[in-house]
Design a protein around this motif. Structure first.
Motif, PDB file in Angstrom:
ATOM      1  N   ALA A 128      15.622 -31.787 -13.767  1.00 15.27           N
ATOM      2  CA  ALA A 128      15.124 -30.810 -12.824  1.00 15.27           C
ATOM      3  C   ALA A 128      16.314 -29.762 -12.676  1.00 15.27           C
ATOM      4  O   ALA A 128      17.391 -30.124 -12.803  1.00 15.27           O
ATOM      5  CB  ALA A 128      14.917 -31.469 -11.430  1.00 15.27           C
ATOM      6  N   ILE A 190      22.523 -33.824  -6.874  1.00 11.34           N
ATOM      7  CA  ILE A 190      21.307 -33.278  -6.434  1.00 11.34           C
ATOM      8  C   ILE A 190      21.970 -31.862  -5.815  1.00 11.34           C
ATOM      9  O   ILE A 190      21.444 -30.559  -5.785  1.00 11.34           O
ATOM     10  CB  ILE A 190      20.364 -34.008  -5.743  1.00 11.34           C
ATOM     11  CG1 ILE A 190      19.490 -35.047  -6.364  1.00 11.34           C
ATOM     12  CG2 ILE A 190      19.549 -33.032  -4.944  1.00 11.34           C
ATOM     13  CD1 ILE A 190      18.868 -35.956  -5.905  1.00 11.34           C
ATOM     14  N   LEU A 208      14.628 -37.190  -6.547  1.00 14.14           N
ATOM     15  CA  LEU A 208      14.349 -35.570  -6.809  1.00 14.14           C
ATOM     16  C   LEU A 208      13.340 -35.136  -5.823  1.00 14.14           C
ATOM     17  O   LEU A 208      12.951 -33.880  -5.730  1.00 14.14           O
ATOM     18  CB  LEU A 208      14.218 -35.353  -8.231  1.00 14.14           C
ATOM     19  CG  LEU A 208      15.391 -35.469  -8.890  1.00 14.14           C
ATOM     20  CD1 LEU A 208      15.034 -35.245 -10.549  1.00 14.14           C
ATOM     21  CD2 LEU A 208      16.722 -34.306  -8.734  1.00 14.14           C
ATOM     22  N   GLN A 211      13.256 -32.360  -3.156  1.00 13.45           N
ATOM     23  CA  GLN A 211      13.710 -31.133  -3.515  1.00 13.45           C
ATOM     24  C   GLN A 211      12.789 -30.659  -4.158  1.00 13.45           C
ATOM     25  O   GLN A 211      12.722 -29.417  -4.205  1.00 13.45           O
ATOM     26  CB  GLN A 211      15.169 -31.351  -4.107  1.00 13.45           C
ATOM     27  CG  GLN A 211      16.004 -32.157  -3.083  1.00 13.45           C
ATOM     28  CD  GLN A 211      16.633 -31.389  -2.134  1.00 13.45           C
ATOM     29  OE1 GLN A 211      16.279 -30.057  -1.795  1.00 13.45           O
ATOM     30  NE2 GLN A 211      17.305 -31.897  -1.134  1.00 13.45           N
ATOM     31  N   LEU A 217      13.992 -27.359  -6.117  1.00 14.06           N
ATOM     32  CA  LEU A 217      14.426 -27.647  -7.698  1.00 14.06           C
ATOM     33  C   LEU A 217      12.931 -27.619  -8.185  1.00 14.06           C
ATOM     34  O   LEU A 217      11.916 -27.573  -7.757  1.00 14.06           O
ATOM     35  CB  LEU A 217      14.861 -29.351  -7.893  1.00 14.06           C
ATOM     36  CG  LEU A 217      16.263 -29.506  -7.110  1.00 14.06           C
ATOM     37  CD1 LEU A 217      16.616 -30.854  -7.359  1.00 14.06           C
ATOM     38  CD2 LEU A 217      17.488 -28.617  -7.959  1.00 14.06           C
TER      39      LEU A 217
END
Length: 323
Positions: A128, A190, A208, A211, A217
């Motif tokens: 990511a 992150i 993730l 986000q 992301l």
């Protein structure tokens, strides 16, 4: 005859007291799941997902204790030196197998000081990136990275972590130079990418997801053999031009090696039951985790195979693993 009967009685009494003590060791204290990373990463998410159901099953509190630092070595050493009574477990990451490669002189022996309870989950990593990074997918990003060697960077969970080794493997296959920036866990990594301090990272979809869904992301690729159902439009690394590329992270539960086998067996049964609970399994699956719920020996064998695989990779590539 009376003397023989009395001796047998004493033996039975001693055994029953011993078993009671083992039971007391488990029932008088909370069960502590020691996580080697800060909150927010895959290991922490997994531990907290099973926490409530595990407490319900064993009838006592379950505490998640974060002890980050030194690429999981601080937490691992702490559990290695804890009482082998089944009350303190290490919820370990892929670092468990890789640290002996990175640090040959660890303050514990990875394969002698621990015994597996259960391989909890296994999962591919999601590559990511910050939205400002060029490219809608991995192939496009690599094309940009080739034009600007050293301009982009990636955040890992530490030197020698699986996301470090997997990215180094990809860099060599793609012929690019992307700077490695190690952090103390998934949460800090992150934060770095969202804040554009680093360009990209490789972590579980569970870590993730928030986000990515908030468009803070963007997912470039998945390191597994197949696309994730939750990211159907995100190709695998293999689909992106690197056939055969796979990298899976994993999370397992361990106890000190001297823990009585009966306690280990009971813990294995408890973890398997909780991991197969429909509610827990659904939450983990939605986070991109493949629930394993294995027995202890299977986890020990898996950890050893991962050690041998990445040891050979480091040897073949002469990768520098100095902090």
């Amino acid at each position: 005859m009376k003397s023989t009967a009395f001796i047998k009685y004493l033996i039975l009494l001693i055994c029953s007291v011993g078993l009671s003590n083992i039971s007391l060791a488990q029932s008088d204290k909370p069960l502590t799941l020691v996580v080697p990373f800060p909150p927010g990463g895959s290991t922490d998410i997994t531990a907290r997902t099973i926490q409530t159901k595990l407490a319900e099953r064993i009838g006592r509190p379950v505490v998640v204790e974060n002890r980050p630092g030194a690429a999981s070595q601080i937490a691992t050493q702490y559990v290695a030196r804890s009482a082998p009574d089944g009350n303190t477990l290490l919820i370990s990451f892929d670092n468990h197998s890789i640290n002996p490669i990175v640090k040959p002189k660890l303050p514990y022996d990875t394969f002698k000081d621990f015994v597996g309870v259960s391989l909890l989950v296994r999962f591919p990593l999601v590559i990511a990136a910050n939205p400002s990074v060029p490219g809608k997918n991995l192939a496009e990003f690599i094309a940009s990275a080739k034009k600007r060697p050293g301009f982009f960077s990636y955040a890992s969970t530490g030197v020698g972590s699986l996301n470090h080794l997997a990215m180094e493997d990809l860099k060599r296959k793609a012929g690019i130079f992307v700077l490695h920036v190690p952090y103390g866990g998934g949460g800090p990594a992150i934060t770095a990418v969202v804040g554009n301090t680093a360009s990209l990272t490789l972590l579980s979809y569970a870590a993730l997801r928030g986000q990515i869904q908030a468009d803070k992301l963007k997912a470039l690729a998945v390191t597994g053999a197949q696309r994730l159902p939750e990211l159907p439009n995100t190709p695998t690394v293999a689909e992106s031009g690197y056939p055969g590329f796979e990298a899976y992270s994993w999370i397992g539960a361990f106890v000190p090696a001297e823990t009585p086998p009966a306690i280990v067996k009971k813990l294995t049964s408890d973890f398997q039951a909780v991991l197969n609970d429909p509610e827990v399994k659904s939450k983990l699956t939605q986070g991109g985790f493949d629930v394993q719920a294995s027995d202890g020996p299977s986890l020990d064998r898996y950890a050893r195979r991962e050690f041998e695989r990445w040891q050979q990779f480091v040897k073949n590539t002469k990768l520098n693993l100095e902090d």
